[in-house]
Scaffold this motif. Structure first.
Motif, PDB file in Angstrom:
ATOM      1  N   SER A 142     106.657  64.113 -62.426  1.00  0.00           N
ATOM      2  CA  SER A 142     105.639  63.746 -61.438  1.00  0.00           C
ATOM      3  C   SER A 142     104.618  62.829 -62.096  1.00  0.00           C
ATOM      4  O   SER A 142     104.449  62.831 -63.318  1.00  0.00           O
ATOM      5  CB  SER A 142     104.939  64.985 -60.869  1.00  0.00           C
ATOM      6  N   ALA A 143     103.962  62.041 -61.257  1.00  0.00           N
ATOM      7  CA  ALA A 143     102.918  61.128 -61.735  1.00  0.00           C
ATOM      8  C   ALA A 143     101.814  61.074 -60.696  1.00  0.00           C
ATOM      9  O   ALA A 143     102.075  60.940 -59.502  1.00  0.00           O
ATOM     10  CB  ALA A 143     103.484  59.728 -61.976  1.00  0.00           C
ATOM     11  N   VAL A 144     100.576  61.203 -61.152  1.00  0.00           N
ATOM     12  CA  VAL A 144      99.415  61.174 -60.262  1.00  0.00           C
ATOM     13  C   VAL A 144      98.340  60.315 -60.913  1.00  0.00           C
ATOM     14  O   VAL A 144      97.990  60.535 -62.079  1.00  0.00           O
ATOM     15  CB  VAL A 144      98.846  62.589 -60.017  1.00  0.00           C
ATOM     16  N   GLU A 145      97.824  59.351 -60.167  1.00  0.00           N
ATOM     17  CA  GLU A 145      96.677  58.577 -60.633  1.00  0.00           C
ATOM     18  C   GLU A 145      95.417  59.307 -60.177  1.00  0.00           C
ATOM     19  O   GLU A 145      94.987  59.179 -59.029  1.00  0.00           O
ATOM     20  CB  GLU A 145      96.709  57.151 -60.092  1.00  0.00           C
ATOM     21  N   LEU A 146      94.825  60.113 -61.053  1.00  0.00           N
ATOM     22  CA  LEU A 146      93.566  60.772 -60.721  1.00  0.00           C
ATOM     23  C   LEU A 146      92.438  59.751 -60.595  1.00  0.00           C
ATOM     24  O   LEU A 146      91.495  59.943 -59.827  1.00  0.00           O
ATOM     25  CB  LEU A 146      93.237  61.817 -61.787  1.00  0.00           C
ATOM     26  N   LEU A 147      92.538  58.698 -61.369  1.00  0.00           N
ATOM     27  CA  LEU A 147      91.680  57.516 -61.221  1.00  0.00           C
ATOM     28  C   LEU A 147      92.559  56.301 -61.448  1.00  0.00           C
ATOM     29  O   LEU A 147      93.261  56.238 -62.463  1.00  0.00           O
ATOM     30  CB  LEU A 147      90.545  57.519 -62.261  1.00  0.00           C
ATOM     31  N   PRO A 148      92.575  55.316 -60.550  1.00  0.00           N
ATOM     32  CA  PRO A 148      93.392  54.118 -60.787  1.00  0.00           C
ATOM     33  C   PRO A 148      92.827  53.314 -61.944  1.00  0.00           C
ATOM     34  O   PRO A 148      91.634  53.397 -62.258  1.00  0.00           O
ATOM     35  CB  PRO A 148      93.280  53.367 -59.459  1.00  0.00           C
ATOM     36  N   PRO A 149      93.686  52.534 -62.633  1.00  0.00           N
ATOM     37  CA  PRO A 149      93.211  51.754 -63.788  1.00  0.00           C
ATOM     38  C   PRO A 149      92.031  50.854 -63.471  1.00  0.00           C
ATOM     39  O   PRO A 149      91.191  50.605 -64.324  1.00  0.00           O
ATOM     40  CB  PRO A 149      94.449  50.939 -64.179  1.00  0.00           C
ATOM     41  N   GLY A 150      91.931  50.386 -62.213  1.00  0.00           N
ATOM     42  CA  GLY A 150      90.799  49.539 -61.849  1.00  0.00           C
ATOM     43  C   GLY A 150      89.465  50.242 -61.956  1.00  0.00           C
ATOM     44  O   GLY A 150      88.414  49.606 -61.976  1.00  0.00           O
TER      45      GLY A 150
ATOM     46  N   LEU B 273      92.811  57.245 -65.055  1.00  0.00           N
ATOM     47  CA  LEU B 273      93.302  58.530 -65.548  1.00  0.00           C
ATOM     48  C   LEU B 273      94.634  58.829 -64.872  1.00  0.00           C
ATOM     49  O   LEU B 273      94.704  58.950 -63.646  1.00  0.00           O
ATOM     50  CB  LEU B 273      92.301  59.646 -65.254  1.00  0.00           C
ATOM     51  N   LEU B 274      95.670  58.947 -65.673  1.00  0.00           N
ATOM     52  CA  LEU B 274      97.020  59.181 -65.182  1.00  0.00           C
ATOM     53  C   LEU B 274      97.496  60.550 -65.633  1.00  0.00           C
ATOM     54  O   LEU B 274      97.448  60.873 -66.824  1.00  0.00           O
ATOM     55  CB  LEU B 274      97.949  58.095 -65.722  1.00  0.00           C
ATOM     56  N   HIS B 275      97.917  61.369 -64.668  1.00  0.00           N
ATOM     57  CA  HIS B 275      98.480  62.688 -64.973  1.00  0.00           C
ATOM     58  C   HIS B 275      99.999  62.598 -64.848  1.00  0.00           C
ATOM     59  O   HIS B 275     100.527  62.207 -63.799  1.00  0.00           O
ATOM     60  CB  HIS B 275      97.946  63.742 -64.006  1.00  0.00           C
TER      61      HIS B 275
ATOM     62  N   TYR C 197     106.539  68.519 -70.301  1.00  0.00           N
ATOM     63  CA  TYR C 197     105.216  68.419 -70.911  1.00  0.00           C
ATOM     64  C   TYR C 197     104.210  67.827 -69.932  1.00  0.00           C
ATOM     65  O   TYR C 197     104.542  66.942 -69.131  1.00  0.00           O
ATOM     66  CB  TYR C 197     105.261  67.543 -72.165  1.00  0.00           C
ATOM     67  N   GLN C 198     102.987  68.330 -70.034  1.00  0.00           N
ATOM     68  CA  GLN C 198     101.865  67.789 -69.260  1.00  0.00           C
ATOM     69  C   GLN C 198     101.115  66.786 -70.124  1.00  0.00           C
ATOM     70  O   GLN C 198     100.665  67.115 -71.227  1.00  0.00           O
ATOM     71  CB  GLN C 198     100.909  68.908 -68.835  1.00  0.00           C
ATOM     72  N   LEU C 199     100.962  65.561 -69.602  1.00  0.00           N
ATOM     73  CA  LEU C 199     100.242  64.509 -70.315  1.00  0.00           C
ATOM     74  C   LEU C 199      99.102  64.012 -69.445  1.00  0.00           C
ATOM     75  O   LEU C 199      99.262  63.826 -68.235  1.00  0.00           O
ATOM     76  CB  LEU C 199     101.175  63.339 -70.648  1.00  0.00           C
ATOM     77  N   LEU C 200      97.954  63.801 -70.046  1.00  0.00           N
ATOM     78  CA  LEU C 200      96.815  63.172 -69.373  1.00  0.00           C
ATOM     79  C   LEU C 200      96.486  61.913 -70.168  1.00  0.00           C
ATOM     80  O   LEU C 200      96.051  61.988 -71.323  1.00  0.00           O
ATOM     81  CB  LEU C 200      95.624  64.123 -69.312  1.00  0.00           C
ATOM     82  N   LEU C 201      96.704  60.782 -69.542  1.00  0.00           N
ATOM     83  CA  LEU C 201      96.583  59.502 -70.222  1.00  0.00           C
ATOM     84  C   LEU C 201      95.433  58.691 -69.646  1.00  0.00           C
ATOM     85  O   LEU C 201      95.297  58.560 -68.429  1.00  0.00           O
ATOM     86  CB  LEU C 201      97.882  58.696 -70.085  1.00  0.00           C
ATOM     87  N   GLY C 202      94.618  58.161 -70.534  1.00  0.00           N
ATOM     88  CA  GLY C 202      93.574  57.221 -70.140  1.00  0.00           C
ATOM     89  C   GLY C 202      94.120  55.808 -70.209  1.00  0.00           C
ATOM     90  O   GLY C 202      95.005  55.507 -71.020  1.00  0.00           O
ATOM     91  N   VAL C 203      93.593  54.926 -69.369  1.00  0.00           N
ATOM     92  CA  VAL C 203      94.020  53.526 -69.333  1.00  0.00           C
ATOM     93  C   VAL C 203      92.778  52.654 -69.288  1.00  0.00           C
ATOM     94  O   VAL C 203      91.943  52.784 -68.391  1.00  0.00           O
ATOM     95  CB  VAL C 203      94.920  53.250 -68.105  1.00  0.00           C
ATOM     96  N   ARG C 204      92.638  51.776 -70.273  1.00  0.00           N
ATOM     97  CA  ARG C 204      91.492  50.860 -70.364  1.00  0.00           C
ATOM     98  C   ARG C 204      91.982  49.479 -70.804  1.00  0.00           C
ATOM     99  O   ARG C 204      93.049  49.354 -71.427  1.00  0.00           O
ATOM    100  CB  ARG C 204      90.491  51.326 -71.422  1.00  0.00           C
ATOM    101  N   ALA C 205      91.138  48.488 -70.551  1.00  0.00           N
ATOM    102  CA  ALA C 205      91.434  47.152 -71.066  1.00  0.00           C
ATOM    103  C   ALA C 205      91.325  47.140 -72.587  1.00  0.00           C
ATOM    104  O   ALA C 205      92.149  46.536 -73.280  1.00  0.00           O
ATOM    105  CB  ALA C 205      90.482  46.129 -70.449  1.00  0.00           C
TER     106      ALA C 205
END
Length: 463
Positions: free
Chosen positions: A58-66, A71-73, A83-91
């Motif tokens: 599964s994939a959930v954008e808790l906050l879109p990269p914009g 924040l991507l779950h 596995y559960q991953l919580l990934l941040g996305v920044r420029a």
């Protein structure tokens, strides 16, 4: 709650909905980064073997990269594990977050953006708390809470270091959130048991105030995280024991009170959840499992071979019939001094009811004899004593006796009265410890081997 999401059954990912396409399409581009990053994480169970298949659950954008940061779950299946991953996305990643770096996406919806471990970013870990404060659903994620709990906004997060199987965040020194990394279908005991104890009025375990799960098609919900009160100012039981040893101080008063606390928790669990009695057939199966684990350990650790027959005798005695019918109930499942906290007033709390993470969740939720927890604590006293130089066997024995005496007060029975059962569980634990130390800490192998020598009941046989 807003955001894009996609979810499939645990056995494989379903096609993504158009609104969730960017989240679902992220994995192919992120896969090279995750293949390099995952084996370096302390909670990753696949160390030492080649990573074959990696697929999206599964994939959930808790906050879109914009939103900067995004924040991507993710729930990602790696071979047989999820596995559960919580990934941040920044420029670009600020210098303070450099240790959290996973890599830069070269293609896909996040092309050119930096991907990193989100729990190290206060802004993103703060958002996770806000999701828990305001229950709701962002499929497949569902956030829930105790309606009576008061969770203030704006509590500053800080990650805890040194954990192996999960990740934890402390918020404002008030709450602690455990984020489960290796997850599977079914209610995690670390949520189930503390909630049952809270309903039973047991105060020896912090009551969950909020939690979140994933609800996937064709699967039981997966427990992903639990928020509980943070017991500020409490001393870790393991560290406290080492401190007493270093001071040459007595620890029997603490051990006795810990025994009382453990018995109170066992009694509350037995009253709150189903129990059963193990008849001769089930007891024999229990002993057979211990014997099988011994055989596997002997094949792996040659130092165990001279003691094999003496150790097996403990399991044979259990198979032949313990002193009485064996009651079984829900227990802690992985109890040792490091899973206990002592408050300034001398009272003890038990924590981390997840059980042995390497065991399947269904096994960890089965009723077992309470003496398994007792054996774990008794072995922990021995570990503490042997970590100190010079070794003081009297310290360990005094603590073991005091713990059992304290346990007997609420329980109405001294666990040492069930000598066959206790010896079998201590032996099984020592065999497990020997295998663990041989794999991960060879310098510590002498600690469980000393217990093996004692439990085998004789000097090693001639080769």
């Amino acid at each position: 709650m807003t955001g894009a999401a996609v979810a499939g059954p645990l056995a494989g990912a379903a096609p993504a909905a158009p609104a969730a396409r960017s989240a679902a399409d992220a994995l192919p581009a992120l896969e090279p980064l995750l293949r390099a990053w995952l084996p370096r994480q302390r909670w990753f169970a696949g160390k030492g073997r080649a990573m074959q298949r990696l697929r999206l659950v599964s994939a959930v954008e808790l906050l879109p990269p914009g939103a900067s940061p995004g924040l991507l779950h993710l729930l990602v299946a790696v071979d047989e594990d999820c596995y559960q991953l919580l990934l941040g996305v920044r420029a670009a990643l600020p210098p303070a977050l450099a240790p959290t770096l996973i890599g830069r996406a070269e293609s896909g919806p996040y092309a050119g953006l930096t991907v990193y471990e989100a729990l190290g970013d206060p802004r993103l870990s703060g958002l996770l708390l806000e999701r828990l404060r305001a229950p709701g659903t962002l499929p497949p994620l569902r956030f829930d809470r105790d309606p009576a709990a008061v969770i203030p906004a704006g509590l500053a997060p800080r990650p805890l270091s040194g954990e192996q199987t999960n990740s934890s965040l402390v918020y404002g020194e008030t709450y602690i959130l455990k984020v489960f990394r290796r997850v599977g279908p079914g209610l995690n005991p670390d949520l189930e048991l503390p909630r049952a104890l809270a309903r039973a009025g047991c105060t020896r375990v912090p009551a969950p105030v909020a939690w979140y799960e994933a609800e996937l098609p064709g699967s039981e919900p997966l427990t992903l995280g639990v928020l509980q009160p943070y017991l500020r100012g409490c001393a870790d039981g393991w560290q406290l024991a080492l401190q007493r040893l270093a001071e040459g101080a007595d620890f029997t008063t603490e051990a006795r009170r810990l025994g009382e606390a453990t018995a109170e928790v066992h009694r509350a669990l037995a009253g709150a959840l189903p129990t059963l009695v193990l008849g001769p057939e089930r007891t024999a199966r229990l002993a057979a499992g211990m014997t099988a684990r011994l055989a596997a350990a002997v094949r792996e650790v040659p130092a165990l071979r001279p003691y094999e027959s003496g150790l097996r005798a403990a399991f044979e005695a259990l198979a032949g019939g313990p002193e009485r019918a064996v009651p079984a109930q829900r227990i802690h499942g992985d109890l040792h001094l490091g899973q206990t906290l002592r408050a300034a007033d001398g009272s003890w709390t038990l924590i981390d009811f997840e059980g042995e993470p390497a065991r399947p969740l269904a096994e960890r939720r089965r009723p077992e004899p309470a003496v398994k927890d007792i054996a774990g604590i008794l072995r922990s006293f021995d570990y503490a004593a042997r970590s100190h130089h010079p070794f003081d066997p009297g310290w360990a024995e005094a603590c073991r006796a005091a713990f059992c005496e304290g346990y007997a007060v609420p329980a109405g029975r001294d666990p040492r009265a069930d000598a066959v059962l206790l010896r079998a569980y201590e032996t099984d634990k020592a065999v497990y410890e020997t295998r663990y130390e041989a794999r991960h800490r060879p310098d510590w192998l002498h600690v469980p081997l000393a217990a093996v020598h004692r439990l085998a009941g004789s000097a090693p046989a001639a080769p």
